[in-house]
Structure formats: structure tokens, C-alpha cells
Motif scaffolding. Structure first.
Motif, short mmCIF file in Angstrom:
data_model
loop_
_atom_site.label_atom_id
_atom_site.label_comp_id
_atom_site.label_asym_id
_atom_site.label_seq_id
_atom_site.Cartn_x
_atom_site.Cartn_y
_atom_site.Cartn_z
N THR A 13 0.76 -0.95 -0.06
CA THR A 13 0.00 -0.23 -0.04
C THR A 13 0.82 1.30 0.17
OG1 THR A 13 -1.66 -1.18 1.36
CG2 THR A 13 -1.78 1.35 1.25
N THR A 17 0.64 3.53 -3.57
CA THR A 17 -0.31 4.73 -3.40
C THR A 17 0.13 5.83 -4.13
OG1 THR A 17 -1.12 3.95 -1.01
CG2 THR A 17 -1.35 6.35 -1.76
N PRO A 22 -7.56 4.90 -6.96
CA PRO A 22 -8.16 4.39 -5.97
C PRO A 22 -9.72 3.70 -6.34
CG PRO A 22 -7.27 6.54 -5.58
CD PRO A 22 -7.16 6.26 -6.86
N GLN A 59 -9.66 0.29 -12.97
CA GLN A 59 -8.07 0.42 -12.88
C GLN A 59 -7.46 0.80 -14.02
OE1 GLN A 59 -5.46 1.53 -10.99
NE2 GLN A 59 -6.63 0.55 -9.25
N GLU A 177 -8.56 -0.51 0.48
CA GLU A 177 -9.40 0.57 -0.08
C GLU A 177 -10.80 0.27 0.20
OE1 GLU A 177 -8.59 1.60 -3.94
OE2 GLU A 177 -6.33 1.72 -3.33
N ARG A 181 -13.68 2.30 2.66
CA ARG A 181 -14.73 3.35 2.18
C ARG A 181 -15.97 2.72 2.45
NH1 ARG A 181 -10.44 3.79 -0.95
NH2 ARG A 181 -10.24 5.50 -2.23
#
Length: 345
Positions: A13, A17, A22, A59, A177, A181
């Protein structure tokens, strides 16, 4: 047997990042997925289940594979172990796309080996990314053998579509992620081929107390066979999702993750995979490949509660009332021409 650790996921991660997109999360309309199974969430049995789609098909390169590829190449860049000959990989298509994309980001050459079943849409995209494409054999395993020989002869760094800790750890960043969320997430549903995505997601999910439902096509059941045998074994592969889920054997990392109590393995027939893919288009205007639809098929099979027998180990996953579920839609590198045009509203 050693598996991934949560520290592996955290390191990945931190490494990627800002280099990957995301994940976007979309709620599914209440009542779309039925909750009719008694179980550990009985205190919420009167409530409908809550379902979100994790839109990972958005993605870079059209699938989750970009995460593992970026983690793999960046880790080797940091260690000073990227050779002048570049990187090479065998793939059904998606891992090759991700490897080629990550290699281009790092200014590295990429040579990608594909079996003949790889869709032309993936071959064309690979070439646009600047990769050298070599098509060898009818199955992924044959392309892998040719890739291994090429790496030995050329000195190129051999990556892998799924069987490498850096690749699996990169895939596991997706669950980090999703967890951030969706507060109170109970379950993540993910399709399984060789098991890189599953191993990474299940490792991160276990850390957060989240159940993982691992979904395979009935006739591409490498993980199911490994669990039954107690070790990775070769299986025949024959499914409409073979281009992405057609691994002949699951990884040791995936088998290690599958042995945990918080993992539920599920098999689904091709007919339900095709139906789920069509429903995603009809009702959500989402176009994904069959591998992505395989995860949703586990929640939408016609009769997931039928009794299990030795010849029929049971199919589908029926949520409990109030269960909060994320379904990973993992890739969209597909030709949508076989989708039926829905009637006008």
C-alpha cells in the motif's frame, strides 16, 4: 507453509499509493440481492442485505492486476534488481497488460507471452502499450513454459500473473481501500483463478475481521481441488472465463489463505456467469469480462441453498439479513459484442 502477512499488504500500500487509481464503490439498489440465509448475523435477520460493487475494472489497464504489477516492478526498482533485458510475463491477458503498463511507467522493456485463447482486444492493447507480444500454446501453462525459457535465455526478470508474494500483496491493497470506504463491511466476494487476488484480499480481509467468499467456475476449480487434496494440484480448465480464470493449479499462497475459517469457497456454472454478466449490463450498464461476473454469479444463482452432495458441493452464497457485502468487479478487458442489447426503458 507460509502465507502472506498483513505487513506485506501494508508495505505494498505504501509503495503504490498514488501510482494506481483508488477503487470506486457503488451501492446496489436494495432488494437486488436476496438475503434469505440464517447464520451469524441473525440479530439483523429482518433487514435486507447491503451490497456494493467495487469497480476495480476502472483500474489502469482495465483490471486489478495493475496493483500487483506496480508493486512488483517498484520493489525491484528499489532493490536495484531490474535488469537491462527488462521484464517478462506469461498471461491470459490482464496480467500482461498490467506488467506492460507498469514497465512503461518505469522505463523498462516488457515481453509478454499469451496463449491462443487470449482475446484479441487484450493483444491489441498490449501492443499499444509497447510490449513485445508472443503467442504460444492453447493454455496459460504453455505460455508460462515459453516465458520461463525466454527469461533464462535473455536475463529478463520473470514476473508472474499471480504466483508471487509481491503480486498478491499488491492485489491485497484493493481490500484496504474497500474497507476504508464501507464501514462495517462483513463480506467481500472475489473470483479466483490462480489465486493472487484472492490471497491478497483474504489476507487483508482477515486482519479486519471480514469474511472472504472465493468464487470459481465449476470447470476451473484449481483452488477447490487444492483444498480437497491438501496441496496445489493440476486440474482441467474449461470455462467461458478461461482467459482470466483458467489457471491449471492454484498457488500455495492461495491454499494457505483458503484454509482460514473466515473463507467460504463457492463454485458457479458457466450459465450463471453469463447471466450475471448480462445482468450487469442490463441493470447497471456495466460491461465486464466473465471473470468479474463470476464473483456476482455467486450471489445470483437460481438455487444456492440446494442440498450438498459429493457430486454437487453446493453453489452460490446466500447472504444473511443485514449483511454488508462488497462484490469485486475485477476486470473489463472484454469484447462486449456478445452482450444482448436491452430493451429501451
Amino acid at each position: 507453509m507460509h502465507g502472506l502477512t498483513y505487513d506485506d499488504i501494508k508495505a505494498a500500500t505504501e509503495r503504490i499509493t498514488g501510482q494506481v487509481r483508488p477503487v470506486a464503490i457503488a451501492p446496489v439498489a436494495p432488494g437486488t440481492i436476496r438475503a434469505a440465509r440464517p447464520g451469524p448475523l441473525d440479530d439483523r435477520s429482518g433487514e435486507p442485505c447491503e451490497v456494493w460493487f467495487a469497480l476495480e475494472y476502472m483500474q489502469h489497464t482495465g483490471s486489478f492486476k495493475a496493483r500487483g504489477a506496480q508493486n512488483f516492478i517498484q520493489a525491484h526498482r528499489e532493490a536495484g534488481t531490474l535488469p537491462d533485458a527488462g521484464v517478462t510475463i506469461a498471461s491470459g491477458g490482464n496480467a500482461g497488460l498490467a506488467c506492460a503498463w507498469a514497465a512503461r511507467q518505469q522505463g523498462v522493456r516488457a515481453t509478454v507471452f499469451l496463449p491462443t485463447v487470449a482475446p484479441e482486444v487484450k493483444v491489441a492493447r498490449l501492443r499499444r502499450l509497447g510490449a513485445e507480444v508472443r503467442i504460444v500454446g492453447a493454455e496459460y501453462a504453455e505460455a508460462l513454459e515459453a516465458c520461463t525459457e525466454f527469461a533464462a535465455a535473455s536475463g529478463a526478470l520473470a514476473s508472474h500473473a499471480y504466483d508471487h508474494p509481491l503480486i498478491a500483496a499488491g492485489a491485497g491493497t484493493l481490500l484496504e481501500e474497500i474497507h476504508a470506504r464501507i464501514p462495517g463491511l462483513d463480506t467481500v466476494v472475489v473470483s479466483v483463478g490462480g489465486g493472487g487476488l484472492f490471497a491478497g484480499v483474504a489476507t487483508a480481509a482477515r486482519h479486519h475481521g471480514i469474511r472472504t467468499v472465493a468464487v470459481e467456475p465449476e470447470n476451473c476449480r484449481a483452488l477447490d481441488a487444492a483444498v480437497e487434496a491438501g496441496r496445489p494440484v493440476d486440474v482441467p480448465v474449461d470455462s467461458i472465463a478461461i482467459d482470466s480464470l483458467g489457471a491449471r493449479r492454484a498457488t500455495a499462497l492461495a491454499l494457505h489463505a483458503a484454509r482460514a475459517d473466515d473463507v467460504r469457497p463457492v463454485l458457479v456454472p458457466d450459465s450463471d456467469i453469463a447471466r450475471a454478466r448480462q445482468e450487469l449490463w442490463d441493470h447497471h450498464r456495466i460491461v465486464v469480462e466473465h471473470a468479474a461476473a463470476t464473483a456476482l454469479a455467486a450471489l445470483t444463482v437460481p438455487d444456492p441453498d440446494r442440498p450438498e452432495t459429493p457430486s454437487d458441493p453446493g453453489h452460490g452464497y446466500r447472504p444473511s439479513g443485514g449483511e454488508r457485502i462488497a462484490v469485486v468487479l475485477c476486470g473489463a478487458n472484454t469484447d462486449p459484442s456478445d452482450l444482448v442489447r436491452p430493451a429501451a426503458d
